[in-house]
Design an enzyme around this catalytic site. Structure first.
Site, PDB file in Angstrom:
ATOM      1  N   ALA A  47       1.320  -1.557   0.336  1.00 13.65           N
ATOM      2  CA  ALA A  47       0.192  -0.195  -0.565  1.00 13.65           C
ATOM      3  C   ALA A  47       0.733   1.344   0.235  1.00 13.65           C
ATOM      4  CB  ALA A  47      -1.139   0.026   0.872  1.00 13.65           C
ATOM      5  N   GLY A  80       0.629  -4.877   1.613  1.00 11.24           N
ATOM      6  CA  GLY A  80      -0.793  -5.500   0.360  1.00 11.24           C
ATOM      7  C   GLY A  80      -0.873  -5.307  -0.998  1.00 11.24           C
ATOM      8  N   GLU A 136      -0.736  -9.691   0.083  1.00 12.54           N
ATOM      9  CA  GLU A 136      -2.168  -9.719   0.160  1.00 12.54           C
ATOM     10  C   GLU A 136      -2.709  -9.636  -1.126  1.00 12.54           C
ATOM     11  OE1 GLU A 136      -1.681  -6.071   3.063  1.00 12.54           O
ATOM     12  OE2 GLU A 136      -2.589  -7.263   4.075  1.00 12.54           O
ATOM     13  N   GLU A 148       4.422  -4.805   7.727  1.00 15.69           N
ATOM     14  CA  GLU A 148       3.868  -3.460   8.494  1.00 15.69           C
ATOM     15  C   GLU A 148       3.679  -3.365   9.441  1.00 15.69           C
ATOM     16  OE1 GLU A 148       2.696  -6.179   6.005  1.00 15.69           O
ATOM     17  OE2 GLU A 148       0.893  -5.001   5.261  1.00 15.69           O
TER      18      GLU A 148
HETATM   19  N1  DAK Z   1       4.550   3.291  -0.771  1.00 15.50           N
HETATM   20  C1  DAK Z   1       4.408   3.938  -1.775  1.00 15.50           C
HETATM   21  N2  DAK Z   1       6.065   4.448  -2.433  1.00 15.50           N
HETATM   22  C2  DAK Z   1       6.607   3.411  -1.965  1.00 15.50           C
HETATM   23  C3  DAK Z   1       6.612   2.294  -1.866  1.00 15.50           C
HETATM   24  C4  DAK Z   1       5.142   1.615  -1.029  1.00 15.50           C
HETATM   25  N3  DAK Z   1       4.966   0.583  -0.795  1.00 15.50           N
HETATM   26  N4  DAK Z   1       7.833   1.199  -2.395  1.00 15.50           N
HETATM   27  C5  DAK Z   1       7.948   1.716  -3.238  1.00 15.50           C
HETATM   28  N5  DAK Z   1       7.520   3.076  -3.038  1.00 15.50           N
HETATM   29  C6  DAK Z   1       8.899   4.160  -3.999  1.00 15.50           C
HETATM   30  C7  DAK Z   1       9.833   4.776  -3.480  1.00 15.50           C
HETATM   31  O1  DAK Z   1       9.086   6.121  -2.657  1.00 15.50           O
HETATM   32  C8  DAK Z   1      10.785   5.271  -4.536  1.00 15.50           C
HETATM   33  O2  DAK Z   1      10.420   6.509  -4.953  1.00 15.50           O
HETATM   34  P1  DAK Z   1      11.378   7.603  -5.010  1.00 15.50           P
HETATM   35  O3  DAK Z   1      12.032   7.711  -3.354  1.00 15.50           O
HETATM   36  O4  DAK Z   1      12.148   7.208  -6.076  1.00 15.50           O
HETATM   37  O5  DAK Z   1      10.204   8.750  -5.270  1.00 15.50           O
HETATM   38  C9  DAK Z   1      10.506   4.573  -5.166  1.00 15.50           C
HETATM   39  O6  DAK Z   1       8.844   3.631  -5.344  1.00 15.50           O
HETATM   40  C10 DAK Z   1      11.073   3.253  -5.577  1.00 15.50           C
HETATM   41  O7  DAK Z   1      11.514   2.807  -4.669  1.00 15.50           O
HETATM   42  P2  DAK Z   1      13.404   2.542  -3.829  1.00 15.50           P
HETATM   43  O8  DAK Z   1      14.374   3.882  -4.534  1.00 15.50           O
HETATM   44  O9  DAK Z   1      12.569   2.347  -2.008  1.00 15.50           O
HETATM   45  O10 DAK Z   1      13.618   0.705  -4.111  1.00 15.50           O
HETATM   46  P3  DAK Z   1      14.713   0.393  -3.784  1.00 15.50           P
HETATM   47  O11 DAK Z   1      15.031  -0.810  -5.289  1.00 15.50           O
HETATM   48  O12 DAK Z   1      16.056   0.688  -3.149  1.00 15.50           O
HETATM   49  O13 DAK Z   1      14.020  -0.575  -2.707  1.00 15.50           O
HETATM   50  C11 DAK Z   1      12.251  -2.044  -1.557  1.00 15.50           C
HETATM   51  C12 DAK Z   1      12.585  -1.554  -2.948  1.00 15.50           C
HETATM   52  C13 DAK Z   1      10.936  -2.171  -2.000  1.00 15.50           C
HETATM   53  C14 DAK Z   1      12.614  -2.901  -0.691  1.00 15.50           C
HETATM   54  C15 DAK Z   1      11.714  -0.628  -0.952  1.00 15.50           C
HETATM   55  O14 DAK Z   1      11.271   0.941  -1.883  1.00 15.50           O
HETATM   56  C16 DAK Z   1      10.875  -0.987   0.268  1.00 15.50           C
HETATM   57  O15 DAK Z   1      11.308  -1.109   1.370  1.00 15.50           O
HETATM   58  N6  DAK Z   1       9.202  -0.174  -0.214  1.00 15.50           N
HETATM   59  C17 DAK Z   1       8.516  -0.515   1.389  1.00 15.50           C
HETATM   60  C18 DAK Z   1       8.031  -1.636   1.514  1.00 15.50           C
HETATM   61  C19 DAK Z   1       6.911  -1.781   2.073  1.00 15.50           C
HETATM   62  O16 DAK Z   1       6.882  -1.646   3.379  1.00 15.50           O
HETATM   63  N7  DAK Z   1       5.553  -2.113   1.612  1.00 15.50           N
HETATM   64  C20 DAK Z   1       4.835  -2.434   2.587  1.00 15.50           C
HETATM   65  C21 DAK Z   1       3.981  -0.772   2.622  1.00 15.50           C
HETATM   66  S1  DAK Z   1       2.677  -1.174   4.468  1.00 15.50           S
HETATM   67  C22 DAK Z   1      -4.299  -1.033   6.549  1.00 15.50           C
HETATM   68  C23 DAK Z   1      -4.054  -0.911   4.818  1.00 15.50           C
HETATM   69  C24 DAK Z   1      -3.307  -1.421   3.961  1.00 15.50           C
HETATM   70  C25 DAK Z   1      -2.436  -1.783   4.582  1.00 15.50           C
HETATM   71  C26 DAK Z   1      -1.962  -2.161   5.572  1.00 15.50           C
HETATM   72  C27 DAK Z   1      -3.098  -1.376   6.813  1.00 15.50           C
HETATM   73  N8  DAK Z   1      -5.321  -0.969   7.017  1.00 15.50           N
HETATM   74  C28 DAK Z   1      -5.793   0.745   6.694  1.00 15.50           C
HETATM   75  C29 DAK Z   1      -5.587  -1.615   7.927  1.00 15.50           C
HETATM   76  C30 DAK Z   1      -1.539  -2.558   4.006  1.00 15.50           C
HETATM   77  C31 DAK Z   1       0.057  -1.920   4.440  1.00 15.50           C
HETATM   78  C32 DAK Z   1       1.347  -1.698   3.664  1.00 15.50           C
HETATM   79  O17 DAK Z   1       1.279  -2.304   2.123  1.00 15.50           O
END
Ligand code: DAK
Length: 261
Positions: A63, A108, A111, A131
């Site tokens: 997400a 997400g 998921e 998360e």
């Molecule tokens: N959201 C927004 N932007 C994201 C992103 C994300 N999840 N993942 C990557 N990006 C963006 C980065 O910010 C970066 O943007 P710029 O800085 O270039 O503008 C671009 O994509 C490239 O990312 P990186 O430069 O970080 O690329 P790397 O290859 O170095 O790293 C990575 C890739 C996937 C390991 C890293 O980007 C990363 O850790 N991303 C976050 C992954 C993550 O934590 N995903 C889970 C998100 S939490 C709920 C509803 C839904 C959810 C929970 C609760 N309720 C309301 C109850 C769901 C939650 C989630 O999914």
């Protein structure tokens, strides 16, 4: 649509989530487009759907953290519902859905893959539920679907530790069915989808319903559900054609347009 491409070839549709600047992360706009694209599928003609991510690095990196970072409690609940509703729509779509996971499937993203019937991935795929490291719970069904897919012990380990796993480990724990070199992933998904699409569609749909709904029931009720769905196949074009062709050693002719009989 700005973030979703939907292509249909014969009876197989491919939906690509394409938001390269954020590794295909799901913000509200992507979720709304995803919902609209699923609604737009012509289920009289499409018999299998593939969901994948644009580019070679990411399926869906979760997400959108930027969008979520400023949400209030009420907005967070509404965002979670938006994702849950569309993922549930995918899970209960009458036709099979294959997730072709081409890279990051985090939060997400994992998921979304788990709301599909079948998951296959590229050898660079990375799965995880990060998360709790961000101060939230998995919000799009992760606590429920991961535990059902890989068992509660492994699901709890992955969710509590927020540790990412690579394709080989995802295969080992049963999160994915197969791993391919990245360039072979989509052809493999298309081949599997074409194999599903050539089978009797009423029966394939009934199998999806029997497995999904049966898993929520006790064994006696689940078997009664299966009996009902088995019976519903009789006197349909698919059953008459399928069994008739077996008896006469001919190839069954597919019906061009889906109907319930
Ligand atoms: N959201 C927004 N932007 C994201 C992103 C994300 N999840 N993942 C990557 N990006 C963006 C980065 O910010 C970066 O943007 P710029 O800085 O270039 O503008 C671009 O994509 C490239 O990312 P990186 O430069 O970080 O690329 P790397 O290859 O170095 O790293 C990575 C890739 C996937 C390991 C890293 O980007 C990363 O850790 N991303 C976050 C992954 C993550 O934590 N995903 C889970 C998100 S939490 C709920 C509803 C839904 C959810 C929970 C609760 N309720 C309301 C109850 C769901 C939650 C989630 O999914």
């Amino acid at each position: 649509m700005a973030f979703i491409q939907l292509e249909t070839q014969g009876a197989v549709a491919t939906l690509t989530i394409d938001r390269p600047k954020a590794l295909n992360a799901l913000n509200s706009a992507v979720l709304e487009e995803l919902d609209a694209a699923i609604d737009a599928l012509d289920l009289s003609a499409v018999r299998c759907l593939i969901i994948t991510g644009g580019g070679e690095k990411s399926f869906v990196a979760g997400a959108d953290i930027g969008e979520m970072s400023t949400l209030t409690k009420a907005e967070g609940t509404a965002f979670g519902k938006k994702g849950n509703d569309v993922f549930r729509k995918i899970e209960t779509l009458p036709i099979p859905v294959i997730a072709a996971v081409n890279g990051f499937a985090l939060g997400g993203g994992n998921e979304l893959a788990m709301s599909c019937d079948i998951r296959i991935c590229s050898d660079n795929a990375v799965f995880g539920q990060p998360e709790v490291g961000l101060g939230i719970t998995p919000g799009f069904g992760g606590t429920q679907r991961l535990a059902r897919l890989v068992g509660p012990g492994m699901a709890k380990q992955l969710i509590y530790t927020a540790r990412n796993i690579k394709a080989d480990e995802a295969l080992r724990i049963g999160l994915v069915n197969a791993v391919y070199p990245v360039e072979e992933l989509l052809p493999a998904a298309q081949k599997m989808a074409a194999g599903i699409a050539k089978n009797a569609p009423i029966a394939v749909r009934a199998c999806k319903k029997a497995i999904n709904e049966g898993l929520e029931l006790g064994m006696d009720d689940a078997l009664a559900l299966e009996e009902g769905l088995f019976g519903s196949c009789f006197e349909t074009h698919d059953q008459i054609e399928g069994m008739g062709c077996f008896m006469s050693r001919e190839k069954p002719k597919p019906k061009p347009v889906f109907t319930n009989n």
